[in-house]
Design a protein around this motif. Structure first.
Motif, PDB file in Angstrom:
ATOM      1  N   UNK A  94      18.179 -80.747  -7.926  1.00  0.00           N
ATOM      2  CA  UNK A  94      18.336 -79.314  -7.694  1.00  0.00           C
ATOM      3  C   UNK A  94      17.001 -78.601  -7.856  1.00  0.00           C
ATOM      4  N   UNK A  95      16.954 -77.409  -7.286  1.00  0.00           N
ATOM      5  CA  UNK A  95      15.831 -76.511  -7.519  1.00  0.00           C
ATOM      6  C   UNK A  95      15.839 -76.089  -8.991  1.00  0.00           C
ATOM      7  N   UNK A  96      14.664 -75.815  -9.498  1.00  0.00           N
ATOM      8  CA  UNK A  96      14.550 -75.407 -10.901  1.00  0.00           C
ATOM      9  C   UNK A  96      15.455 -74.216 -11.211  1.00  0.00           C
ATOM     10  N   UNK A  97      15.442 -73.194 -10.351  1.00  0.00           N
ATOM     11  CA  UNK A  97      16.269 -72.018 -10.652  1.00  0.00           C
ATOM     12  C   UNK A  97      17.756 -72.346 -10.631  1.00  0.00           C
ATOM     13  N   UNK A  98      18.129 -73.347  -9.831  1.00  0.00           N
ATOM     14  CA  UNK A  98      19.546 -73.713  -9.766  1.00  0.00           C
ATOM     15  C   UNK A  98      19.969 -74.567 -10.960  1.00  0.00           C
ATOM     16  N   UNK A 127       9.285 -88.138 -18.514  1.00  0.00           N
ATOM     17  CA  UNK A 127       9.249 -87.346 -19.753  1.00  0.00           C
ATOM     18  C   UNK A 127       8.876 -85.885 -19.486  1.00  0.00           C
ATOM     19  N   UNK A 128       7.945 -85.654 -18.596  1.00  0.00           N
ATOM     20  CA  UNK A 128       7.549 -84.288 -18.274  1.00  0.00           C
ATOM     21  C   UNK A 128       8.715 -83.492 -17.718  1.00  0.00           C
ATOM     22  N   UNK A 129       9.447 -84.083 -16.807  1.00  0.00           N
ATOM     23  CA  UNK A 129      10.563 -83.353 -16.197  1.00  0.00           C
ATOM     24  C   UNK A 129      11.689 -83.081 -17.193  1.00  0.00           C
ATOM     25  N   UNK A 130      11.970 -84.019 -18.071  1.00  0.00           N
ATOM     26  CA  UNK A 130      13.056 -83.729 -19.019  1.00  0.00           C
ATOM     27  C   UNK A 130      12.588 -82.733 -20.083  1.00  0.00           C
ATOM     28  N   UNK A 131      11.288 -82.711 -20.370  1.00  0.00           N
ATOM     29  CA  UNK A 131      10.785 -81.663 -21.271  1.00  0.00           C
ATOM     30  C   UNK A 131      10.988 -80.296 -20.623  1.00  0.00           C
ATOM     31  N   UNK A 132      10.694 -80.207 -19.333  1.00  0.00           N
ATOM     32  CA  UNK A 132      10.936 -78.952 -18.618  1.00  0.00           C
ATOM     33  C   UNK A 132      12.420 -78.602 -18.650  1.00  0.00           C
ATOM     34  N   UNK A 133      13.253 -79.585 -18.394  1.00  0.00           N
ATOM     35  CA  UNK A 133      14.696 -79.348 -18.403  1.00  0.00           C
ATOM     36  C   UNK A 133      15.155 -78.876 -19.790  1.00  0.00           C
ATOM     37  N   UNK A 134      14.542 -79.414 -20.840  1.00  0.00           N
ATOM     38  CA  UNK A 134      14.927 -79.034 -22.202  1.00  0.00           C
ATOM     39  C   UNK A 134      14.710 -77.547 -22.442  1.00  0.00           C
ATOM     40  N   UNK A 135      13.703 -76.978 -21.768  1.00  0.00           N
ATOM     41  CA  UNK A 135      13.423 -75.542 -21.932  1.00  0.00           C
ATOM     42  C   UNK A 135      14.535 -74.663 -21.366  1.00  0.00           C
ATOM     43  N   UNK A 136      15.414 -75.257 -20.572  1.00  0.00           N
ATOM     44  CA  UNK A 136      16.504 -74.487 -19.973  1.00  0.00           C
ATOM     45  C   UNK A 136      17.728 -74.411 -20.884  1.00  0.00           C
ATOM     46  N   UNK A 187      10.383 -66.898  -2.979  1.00  0.00           N
ATOM     47  CA  UNK A 187      10.656 -67.017  -1.541  1.00  0.00           C
ATOM     48  C   UNK A 187      10.428 -68.447  -1.025  1.00  0.00           C
ATOM     49  N   UNK A 188      10.110 -69.347  -1.972  1.00  0.00           N
ATOM     50  CA  UNK A 188       9.840 -70.746  -1.573  1.00  0.00           C
ATOM     51  C   UNK A 188      10.130 -71.649  -2.769  1.00  0.00           C
ATOM     52  N   UNK A 189      11.389 -71.567  -3.230  1.00  0.00           N
ATOM     53  CA  UNK A 189      11.800 -72.320  -4.412  1.00  0.00           C
ATOM     54  C   UNK A 189      11.822 -73.822  -4.150  1.00  0.00           C
ATOM     55  N   UNK A 190      11.474 -74.578  -5.152  1.00  0.00           N
ATOM     56  CA  UNK A 190      11.434 -76.033  -5.041  1.00  0.00           C
ATOM     57  C   UNK A 190      12.344 -76.682  -6.077  1.00  0.00           C
ATOM     58  N   UNK A 191      12.681 -77.908  -5.799  1.00  0.00           N
ATOM     59  CA  UNK A 191      13.373 -78.729  -6.794  1.00  0.00           C
ATOM     60  C   UNK A 191      12.439 -78.979  -7.973  1.00  0.00           C
ATOM     61  N   UNK A 192      13.039 -79.165  -9.134  1.00  0.00           N
ATOM     62  CA  UNK A 192      12.227 -79.410 -10.330  1.00  0.00           C
ATOM     63  C   UNK A 192      11.279 -80.589 -10.139  1.00  0.00           C
TER      64      UNK A 192
END
Lengths: 218, 218, 218, 218
Positions: free
Chosen positions: A94-98, A120-129, B91-96
């Motif tokens: 999914x997109x980050x905002x989604x 690890x980087x991506x799950x750290x980002x996900x943890x911030x959500x 206006x140009x959202x991306x996947x995580x």
């Protein structure tokens, strides 16, 4: 330790796997969940009723009740019995905002959230959500039978450290290639509080034996 | 303070805006960048040559050199003169995972990265991916002329705090509705180290005057 | 016959390929176009100025002038010299409604449209959207060096027939694996009015020789 | 005439709507289908058992059985009782190649396909992919209560003509704003063989009365 069995779109019998999970959950300290396709969720919930095993969803959409054709609404998943849901699995990125919106949607109805990431980087980002847990799964190992805990143990340890630095309340699971109890123990020793697995149980001739093997060494 | 002018796909003359930016940059401590469409990047770079103002890209794709038709390759953007790039604009959202890859692609060629997000939570997540900066922009304020610093100052302060908790080395910018020097000062007072703006300059009859107004109070 | 050279994000020198195309176009009846990345479009246009070869874009977005950060606006591509554009290449697939919008955007500025698809069925669908041409490219053959005209000639013939049934005014091109003049001739004999190719020219040590080989047998 | 009730993610009781549909279907020549969320599909199928009304899915993914977390597998939808499925609804738009794959996936299991589009052009393109039906729905009218048959009757007639030119075996439905029996009759008079509707029934205090009103004038 949390053992989350993702049935994906495998041609397995989700009710049979759920019944096996219900049985095995009775004899272990481990927490066991089964995540079927949305259309099979109520059947799995029925099969797990009264057991210690739990129904999970594979995906939730960041939408409110209303005009959202073809989406998975958090309220409907909860009503169908799910206690939690995966989100952003590598097969459903999914997109980050989604992802942010999906975690909020799940929170709205009390669904636990397990947000996946490749690294690890991506799950750290996900943890911030603010999810309940994140799961690190290197896509190249998914379905290989080579567990991430053996192929690249640094990924698990790095994920645990990176997530702790962002939010120590977020649990870290790992997945990809996990199929034996030794793999689960190795994941735990690397700091993971849960594992995601799929084909090892969903494609097993005897899901009960496969699940028993997974939780026995714990 | 960093003033990043995003020309979007506005029907403005990107070279004229760049020339204005070059002029104004000579008389201010503020750092000024102009982000045109990819097809206008070289022309903007030429117009900014020898000035203190800088060319930026609006988007970079998480792809290596090779078979990626219709993508923005980091190497090509750098070769066309960009010193940095926006990423994940509303206006140009991306996947995580693709934001993660885009930051890596930009790093590969030394492009600065400014990853956008709708909310403090989203830019905190973006900060975990290791960009140079993040920019919080509530989509509902974009293009309104009501600056985020006035409409919802908490968003800026919360973003600054949330990002600092994840990685204090990541700068925080804010955007949406910013069009005057007072807005820029207000953003700075809320802790932002830069602002993103677009229509206030791109649609101005006199971009030089608009830019001068923006940086004069600094 | 139309020979459309897609430079993708290859690490080639787009100006050198353009100069080669300009030279070769002078000595052939074939129409030759070069499609660089957006950031290289003006440089290619300059290199092709005064020649019979034509600049193309690799992608156009279905957006109007305005608030569309990180998009390829038809007006900007046309202003940068493009006479046409690819759309929905297998490396940049679009939603059906966005292909429709992209064709409309291109029409708005007089850009020719070549909408790609994987199969005869998909290019027949694309033909209903009113492009100038469609291009059938089986993704599994892209970059292989095995031309579609040899690996699966039925794909080309079926595409020609399926498109003719939907709209006989839409030209049919084919692509994937085309690298020699024989491949181009074979494509023409199967009913194609053009070919898409990429690595055969973009990765050639001598693009002029590669292009000459392609058009000589015509 | 086919009346397809899309329950979207409305907070309605899908079983109550299904029971109403079962009752109303007994007294009309019209074909009635109810499309709930995937997680409610089995419950709707059970409620419709033995009646003339039919369960539909809202979406199907272009995936085979296997490793596709969070997707709607055609086999699972069929196993849950669906006789058909919507695809590419304006709230769930797909890439052209994925619509093609979704129609193939549905065909694999005998599910009827109704591919949606915004405009006559888009449904003509969809018709080339070989679905059983297409449905034209101008997004700006969805949920308005102003039926497409009144707001813009040309859209329906143009869609019927455009689809007939591509494949006369593909039925044409229309949707957006339809809520009364007069709207259904008007759609039929414009050449549509079915209607898509949602809020008119899903949000009705009395779904049985709403459905009866819809089919009575037929």
């Amino acid at each position: 330790m949390f053992v989350l069995v993702n049935l994906k779109t495998y041609p397995c019998d989700p009710v049979a796997v759920a019944e096996a999970a219900a049985d095995v959950a009775a004899d272990t300290e481990a927490r066991i969940a089964v995540a079927p396709e949305a259309a099979d969720l109520r059947a799995v919930t029925d099969a797990l009723a009264g057991s210690d095993a739990e129904p999970f969803a594979q995906h939730v959409d960041p939408v409110p009740p209303g005009s959202s054709t073809g989406h998975a609404l958090a309220e409907t998943l909860a009503d169908a019995g799910a206690v939690g849901t995966l989100c952003n699995h590598s097969e459903r990125r999914l997109r980050l905002d989604r992802i942010d919106g999906a975690v909020d949607a799940a929170d709205r109805t009390g669904l636990e959230t397990v947000v996946c990431g490749n690294t690890p980087t991506q799950v750290a980002a996900a943890a911030a959500l603010g999810p309940d847990a994140v799961a690190v799964e290197p896509p190249e190992l998914i379905g290989t039978g080579t567990p991430v805990s053996a192929a690249d143990p640094d990924i698990v340890e790095d994920a645990v450290a990176a997530v702790a630095a962002v939010d120590p309340d977020v649990d870290v699971f790992c997945g990809a290639g996990i199929s034996t109890g030794d793999d689960v123990v190795a994941a735990r020793e690397l700091g993971a509080e849960g594992v995601l697995l799929a084909s090892g149980v969903a494609k097993a001739d005897d899901p009960r034996a496969a699940l028993t093997d997974l939780v026995e060494p714990l």
